[in-house]
Write an enzyme that holds these catalytic residues in place. Structure first.
Site, PDB file in Angstrom:
ATOM      1  N   ARG A 103       1.110  -1.655   0.530  1.00 23.91           N
ATOM      2  CA  ARG A 103       0.416   0.431  -0.369  1.00 23.91           C
ATOM      3  C   ARG A 103       0.340   1.540   0.064  1.00 23.91           C
ATOM      4  O   ARG A 103       1.540   1.360   0.863  1.00 23.91           O
ATOM      5  CB  ARG A 103      -0.684   0.140   1.230  1.00 23.91           C
ATOM      6  CG  ARG A 103      -2.121   1.147   1.129  1.00 23.91           C
ATOM      7  CD  ARG A 103      -2.895   1.449   2.662  1.00 23.91           C
ATOM      8  NE  ARG A 103      -3.523   0.449   1.821  1.00 23.91           N
ATOM      9  CZ  ARG A 103      -5.034   0.473   2.505  1.00 23.91           C
ATOM     10  NH1 ARG A 103      -5.027   1.504   3.666  1.00 23.91           N
ATOM     11  NH2 ARG A 103      -6.511   0.207   1.483  1.00 23.91           N
ATOM     12  N   HIS A 130      -7.243   0.914  -6.389  1.00 17.39           N
ATOM     13  CA  HIS A 130      -7.521   0.211  -5.528  1.00 17.39           C
ATOM     14  C   HIS A 130      -7.946  -0.974  -5.817  1.00 17.39           C
ATOM     15  O   HIS A 130      -9.501  -1.120  -5.511  1.00 17.39           O
ATOM     16  CB  HIS A 130      -8.778   1.117  -4.286  1.00 17.39           C
ATOM     17  CG  HIS A 130      -8.245   0.060  -3.073  1.00 17.39           C
ATOM     18  ND1 HIS A 130      -7.898  -1.052  -2.534  1.00 17.39           N
ATOM     19  CD2 HIS A 130      -8.960   0.554  -1.844  1.00 17.39           C
ATOM     20  CE1 HIS A 130      -7.473  -1.349  -1.270  1.00 17.39           C
ATOM     21  NE2 HIS A 130      -9.146  -0.334  -1.101  1.00 17.39           N
ATOM     22  N   GLN A 133     -10.257  -4.028  -3.220  1.00 16.24           N
ATOM     23  CA  GLN A 133     -11.383  -2.536  -2.904  1.00 16.24           C
ATOM     24  C   GLN A 133     -12.762  -2.962  -4.102  1.00 16.24           C
ATOM     25  O   GLN A 133     -13.788  -4.319  -3.566  1.00 16.24           O
ATOM     26  CB  GLN A 133     -11.165  -1.437  -2.510  1.00 16.24           C
ATOM     27  CG  GLN A 133     -12.762  -0.738  -1.947  1.00 16.24           C
ATOM     28  CD  GLN A 133     -13.134  -1.807  -0.867  1.00 16.24           C
ATOM     29  OE1 GLN A 133     -12.569  -1.113  -0.166  1.00 16.24           O
ATOM     30  NE2 GLN A 133     -13.992  -1.993  -0.660  1.00 16.24           N
ATOM     31  N   ASP A 222     -17.190   7.432  -0.964  1.00 12.53           N
ATOM     32  CA  ASP A 222     -16.177   7.483  -0.556  1.00 12.53           C
ATOM     33  C   ASP A 222     -15.525   8.173   0.038  1.00 12.53           C
ATOM     34  O   ASP A 222     -16.170   9.813   0.089  1.00 12.53           O
ATOM     35  CB  ASP A 222     -15.144   6.986  -1.919  1.00 12.53           C
ATOM     36  CG  ASP A 222     -13.597   6.743  -0.723  1.00 12.53           C
ATOM     37  OD1 ASP A 222     -13.374   6.922   0.245  1.00 12.53           O
ATOM     38  OD2 ASP A 222     -12.289   6.523  -1.012  1.00 12.53           O
ATOM     39  N   CYS A 261     -16.398   2.251   0.656  1.00  9.30           N
ATOM     40  CA  CYS A 261     -15.296   1.680   0.774  1.00  9.30           C
ATOM     41  C   CYS A 261     -14.689   0.989   2.674  1.00  9.30           C
ATOM     42  O   CYS A 261     -14.347  -0.109   2.576  1.00  9.30           O
ATOM     43  CB  CYS A 261     -14.562   1.642  -0.090  1.00  9.30           C
ATOM     44  SG  CYS A 261     -14.073   3.805   0.272  1.00  9.30           S
ATOM     45  N   ARG A 289     -14.526  -8.234   1.465  1.00  4.76           N
ATOM     46  CA  ARG A 289     -12.739  -8.100   1.354  1.00  4.76           C
ATOM     47  C   ARG A 289     -11.519  -9.382   2.179  1.00  4.76           C
ATOM     48  O   ARG A 289     -11.102  -9.755   1.336  1.00  4.76           O
ATOM     49  CB  ARG A 289     -12.191  -6.770   2.639  1.00  4.76           C
ATOM     50  CG  ARG A 289     -12.342  -5.739   2.141  1.00  4.76           C
ATOM     51  CD  ARG A 289     -11.995  -5.157   0.745  1.00  4.76           C
ATOM     52  NE  ARG A 289     -10.523  -5.357  -0.020  1.00  4.76           N
ATOM     53  CZ  ARG A 289     -10.061  -4.558   0.411  1.00  4.76           C
ATOM     54  NH1 ARG A 289     -10.376  -2.805   1.386  1.00  4.76           N
ATOM     55  NH2 ARG A 289      -8.689  -4.164   0.403  1.00  4.76           N
TER      56      ARG A 289
HETATM   57  N1   CP Z   1     -11.244  -0.122   2.608  1.00  4.74           N
HETATM   58  C1   CP Z   1     -10.201  -0.062   3.022  1.00  4.74           C
HETATM   59  O1   CP Z   1      -8.797  -0.252   1.586  1.00  4.74           O
HETATM   60  O2   CP Z   1      -9.530  -0.128   3.772  1.00  4.74           O
HETATM   61  P1   CP Z   1      -8.216  -0.187   5.488  1.00  4.74           P
HETATM   62  O3   CP Z   1      -8.410   1.738   4.932  1.00  4.74           O
HETATM   63  O4   CP Z   1      -8.945   0.248   6.670  1.00  4.74           O
HETATM   64  O5   CP Z   1      -7.485  -1.152   4.460  1.00  4.74           O
HETATM   65  N1  NVA Z   2      -9.551   6.959  -1.556  1.00  5.88           N
HETATM   66  C1  NVA Z   2      -9.586   6.476   0.126  1.00  5.88           C
HETATM   67  C2  NVA Z   2      -9.991   5.030   0.459  1.00  5.88           C
HETATM   68  C3  NVA Z   2      -9.425   5.330   1.750  1.00  5.88           C
HETATM   69  C4  NVA Z   2      -9.478   2.735   1.237  1.00  5.88           C
HETATM   70  C5  NVA Z   2      -8.029   6.748   0.104  1.00  5.88           C
HETATM   71  O1  NVA Z   2      -7.036   6.395  -0.514  1.00  5.88           O
HETATM   72  O2  NVA Z   2      -7.299   6.889   1.437  1.00  5.88           O
END
Ligand code: CP
Ligand code: NVA
Length: 302
Positions: A103, A130, A133, A222, A261, A289
């Protein structure tokens, strides 16, 4: 397929295979059955940003499949690409583990890891996309509607990583998506053009959330402030006024399922009422997930 970096580079058959396997393993798991296909295997999980769902679902999926997951914070390794080049890190991890998930802020980081590691690399969210997701989201939609083709998603809010991956998934799987964002926060034109190349007229962009939700099967939102955008928080909150998923918006499409999400910021992009509505399938999404992650790991690592 070696890596899972973006939905735009998978074909529809591969995505459907993942969905079918996710459903199968979910059922298998609910029946209390064990699958130890990853016994003795390790997944290295590199995180530059916080996470609840992604971290936990990958870690638990690895454990359930008999393998091991190692969580690595940037400070543990002196920062990704800082203490040593990403290409060196990739070639070292590749000698130890059977998979890497990352990530990161820059999408180029996961591309570089995948280029230099012979083991699979999984995108666990970048600023650009993502994909894990989106796959859990599509799995959830198929569970609730019994089909994907023709389903219409109204995505209300920021044209961000989550919106982009969902739009690619819609294009590949015969769904439609209308993205309603304030001016300046739309999904980029290149991504919209790419989705419409995959399937004509998949993605429509508007600045009017009320237009977007008409006839929608799903209303999705989101956060307005993604990880890494904390400095823009006040400006974003001001610019996104009128884009909350609230009672007045939901009233325009009262049967639509509500998705997010997570994490959700109640009172900003979504109200508590919408989160807790009987049309909300948000926690099914979160659960899926785990089931998608299990299928992905089984397919790529075993
Ligand atoms: N939706 C999602 O990716 O959640 P986290 O940021 O908690 O992993
Ligand atoms: N768009 C958000 C998604 C979190 C799961 C971010 O990137 O923070």
């Amino acid at each position: 397929m070696k890596d899972f970096l973006s939905i735009s580079s998978c074909d529809a058959e591969e995505l459907l295979e993942f969905l079918d396997l996710s459903d199968k393993l979910k059922k298998f798991c609910k029946e209390g059955k064990q699958d130890s296909c990853l016994a003795g295997k390790s997944l290295v999980m590199l995180f530059e940003k916080p996470s609840l769902r992604t971290r936990m679902s990958f870690q638990i999926a690895m454990t359930q499949l008999g393998g091991n997951a190692i969580y690595v914070k940037p400070e543990d390794i002196g920062g990704i690409g800082k203490r040593e080049p990403i290409k060196d890190m990739a070639r070292v991890l590749d000698r130890y583990a059977e998979g890497i998930m990352a990530r990161t802020f820059a999408h180029e980081t996961v591309i570089e890891l995948a280029k230099f590691a012979d083991i699979p690399v999984i995108n666990a969210l970048t600023d650009w996309s993502h994909p894990c997701q989106a796959m859990a989201d599509i799995m959830t939609i198929r569970e609730h509607f019994g089909k994907l083709k023709g389903i219409k998603i109204a995505y209300i809010g920021d044209g961000n990583n989550v919106a982009r991956s969902l739009a690619f998934a819609c294009a590949k799987l015969g769904m439609k998506m209308t993205v309603a964002s304030p001016k300046g926060y739309e999904l980029d034109e290149k991504s919209i053009a790419r989705t419409n190349e995959i399937m004509a007229l998949t993605t429509v962009q508007t600045n009017n959330p009320r237009d977007a939700v008409k006839d929608a099967d799903v209303i999705y939102t989101d956060t307005w402030v993604s990880m890494g955008q904390e400095d823009e928080k006040q400006k974003r909150i001001a610019d996104f006024q009128g884009f909350a998923v609230d009672g007045s918006l939901l009233a325009l499409s009262p049967d639509a399922k509500i998705m997010h999400c997570l994490p959700a910021y109640r009172g900003l992009e979504i109200t508590d009422e919408a989160m807790e509505s009987e049309n909300s399938i948000i926690f099914d999404q979160a659960e899926n997930r785990l089931h998608f992650q299990r299928a992905l790991l089984k397919k790529l690592l075993s």
